[in-house]
Design a protein around this motif. Structure first.
Motif, PDB file in Angstrom:
ATOM      1  N   LEU A 137       0.824  -1.206   0.000  1.00  0.00           N
ATOM      2  CA  LEU A 137       0.000   0.000   0.000  1.00  0.00           C
ATOM      3  C   LEU A 137       0.859   1.256   0.000  1.00  0.00           C
ATOM      4  CD1 LEU A 137      -2.728   1.394   0.228  1.00  0.00           C
ATOM      5  CD2 LEU A 137      -2.560   1.143   2.695  1.00  0.00           C
ATOM      6  N   SER A 157     -12.725   0.972  -8.063  1.00  0.00           N
ATOM      7  CA  SER A 157     -11.852   0.230  -7.158  1.00  0.00           C
ATOM      8  C   SER A 157     -10.853   1.147  -6.471  1.00  0.00           C
ATOM      9  CB  SER A 157     -11.104  -0.870  -7.933  1.00  0.00           C
ATOM     10  OG  SER A 157     -12.003  -1.848  -8.410  1.00  0.00           O
ATOM     11  N   LEU A 158     -10.333   2.142  -7.217  1.00  0.00           N
ATOM     12  CA  LEU A 158      -9.383   3.081  -6.624  1.00  0.00           C
ATOM     13  C   LEU A 158     -10.048   3.909  -5.527  1.00  0.00           C
ATOM     14  CD1 LEU A 158      -7.485   4.355  -9.803  1.00  0.00           C
ATOM     15  CD2 LEU A 158      -6.692   2.709  -8.110  1.00  0.00           C
ATOM     16  N   SER A 175     -12.670   3.007  -3.820  1.00  0.00           N
ATOM     17  CA  SER A 175     -12.917   2.091  -2.710  1.00  0.00           C
ATOM     18  C   SER A 175     -11.636   1.816  -1.932  1.00  0.00           C
ATOM     19  CB  SER A 175     -13.498   0.771  -3.243  1.00  0.00           C
ATOM     20  OG  SER A 175     -14.719   0.986  -3.908  1.00  0.00           O
ATOM     21  N   GLY A 176     -10.507   1.729  -2.645  1.00  0.00           N
ATOM     22  CA  GLY A 176      -9.229   1.523  -1.969  1.00  0.00           C
ATOM     23  C   GLY A 176      -8.890   2.668  -1.047  1.00  0.00           C
ATOM     24  N   ILE A 196      -3.232  -4.383   1.325  1.00  0.00           N
ATOM     25  CA  ILE A 196      -4.312  -3.515   0.841  1.00  0.00           C
ATOM     26  C   ILE A 196      -3.708  -2.579  -0.189  1.00  0.00           C
ATOM     27  CG2 ILE A 196      -6.155  -1.921   1.467  1.00  0.00           C
ATOM     28  CD1 ILE A 196      -5.741  -2.821   4.379  1.00  0.00           C
ATOM     29  N   LEU A 212      -4.561   0.053  -3.688  1.00  0.00           N
ATOM     30  CA  LEU A 212      -5.624   1.012  -4.006  1.00  0.00           C
ATOM     31  C   LEU A 212      -6.708   0.409  -4.885  1.00  0.00           C
ATOM     32  CD1 LEU A 212      -3.715   4.367  -4.567  1.00  0.00           C
ATOM     33  CD2 LEU A 212      -4.982   3.589  -2.576  1.00  0.00           C
ATOM     34  N   ARG A 213      -6.438  -0.706  -5.543  1.00  0.00           N
ATOM     35  CA  ARG A 213      -7.439  -1.312  -6.407  1.00  0.00           C
ATOM     36  C   ARG A 213      -7.955  -2.634  -5.870  1.00  0.00           C
ATOM     37  NH1 ARG A 213      -8.105  -4.665 -10.675  1.00  0.00           N
ATOM     38  NH2 ARG A 213      -5.941  -5.353 -10.603  1.00  0.00           N
ATOM     39  N   THR A 251      -7.542  -5.939  -2.652  1.00  0.00           N
ATOM     40  CA  THR A 251      -7.074  -6.385  -1.337  1.00  0.00           C
ATOM     41  C   THR A 251      -6.817  -7.880  -1.422  1.00  0.00           C
ATOM     42  OG1 THR A 251      -8.275  -4.680  -0.114  1.00  0.00           O
ATOM     43  CG2 THR A 251      -7.714  -6.672   1.082  1.00  0.00           C
ATOM     44  N   ASN A 282     -11.618  -3.994  -4.412  1.00  0.00           N
ATOM     45  CA  ASN A 282     -12.034  -3.204  -3.247  1.00  0.00           C
ATOM     46  C   ASN A 282     -13.506  -2.816  -3.299  1.00  0.00           C
ATOM     47  OD1 ASN A 282      -9.511  -3.256  -2.027  1.00  0.00           O
ATOM     48  ND2 ASN A 282      -8.795  -1.485  -3.161  1.00  0.00           N
TER      49      ASN A 282
END
Length: 276
Positions: free
Chosen positions: A47, A101-102, A104-105, A132, A134-135, A137, A151
């Motif tokens: 991350l 996704s970004l 959500s990350g 974790i 950014l896109r 997990t 994410n």
């Protein structure tokens, strides 16, 4: 040389604007952002690297726009706003899942209740968070499989953390036959819990008659362990179950009696050679 002088001046202004933004972003803002991310996720270098990478890309993009504006191309950019907007819209539609996704990350990164090392349960399974990004997990399941989860799935559905936040209560059930003294059974169950390593004395273990079933009496035992991991929970549950089995068998208490059914009816036999 005179012919290229205006172009060189514009290039100089572009470089000045670009470098000013990049230097401020990389030398001043990035270290602060890096410290925040490291403090938030100390055990997640994946991350940390992802945040730094995306931040640098944003700084380069902003620096380019500022450099063009300082170099005198601001009017060109404003005239091209419609084209830029159209391109941005097309890119946004094509990459909406990635962008989602970004976003959500970022939400997961900012959530103080979601960290590397947490054991989580979601709609499709459970496991321990390994990293974790950014896109996505990454979660390790009980079978040792490494599952990559977008994410958007984790932010769109409920996530449960069954343990790992201070003392944790464990509930175990077992059945005994109706012929046993229930007070005696409950005493043995709580006594074994008090003797099992890892089970706390305060809060004290308790046992209850849970249900009167058709084949026996269902009993529920509650006990507490301190700040567990998933492995701790399984080990203590196993140790307690083995100790209970040994104690009750030694006391002659019937554990999980076999089901008994009384059947009634008639059976008719017929000679296959006979016709109806």
């Amino acid at each position: 040389m005179v012919v290229f002088w205006p172009l060189l001046v514009q290039l100089g202004w572009f470089l000045a604007g670009f470098l000013a933004v990049v230097l401020i972003g990389w030398l001043l803002v990035q270290p602060v952002l890096g410290r925040i991310v490291r403090r938030r996720n100390r055990n997640n270098p994946t991350l940390q690297a992802a945040v730094v990478l995306y931040f640098r890309l944003v700084v380069v993009l902003v620096g380019t726009l500022v450099g063009l504006a300082v170099a005198g191309y601001g009017e060109f950019l404003s005239d091209s706003a419609l084209v830029i907007s159209a391109v941005a819209l097309a890119v946004g539609i094509a990459a909406r899942e990635v962008i989602g996704s970004l976003v959500s990350g970022v939400a997961l990164v900012l959530d103080p209740e979601f960290n590397v090392g947490d054991h989580i349960e979601w709609n499709d399974g459970e496991g321990t968070v390994q990293s974790i990004a950014l896109r996505i997990t990454r979660v390790e399941t009980a079978d040792g499989e490494l599952v990559t989860i977008p994410n958007t799935i984790l932010t769109a559905h409920e996530i449960t953390r069954p343990y790992g936040r201070g003392n944790h209560r464990i509930v175990q059930k077992l059945g005994v036959g109706y012929g046993n003294d229930l007070d005696d059974v409950l005493h043995h169950l709580t006594d074994v819990a008090g003797e099992t390593k890892g089970i706390l004395a305060d809060p004290s273990p308790t046992a209850y008659v849970d249900e009167l079933g058709g084949d026996g009496v269902s009993i529920r035992v509650h006990y507490w362990i301190t700040d567990p991991t998933r492995r701790d929970v399984f080990a203590i549950r196993s140790a307690y179950a083995r100790a209970v089995k040994d104690r009750l068998e030694a006391e002659g208490i019937d554990v999980s009696p076999p089901a008994e059914r009384e059947l009634s009816g008639q059976i008719r036999l017929r000679d296959p050679s006979e016709r109806d």
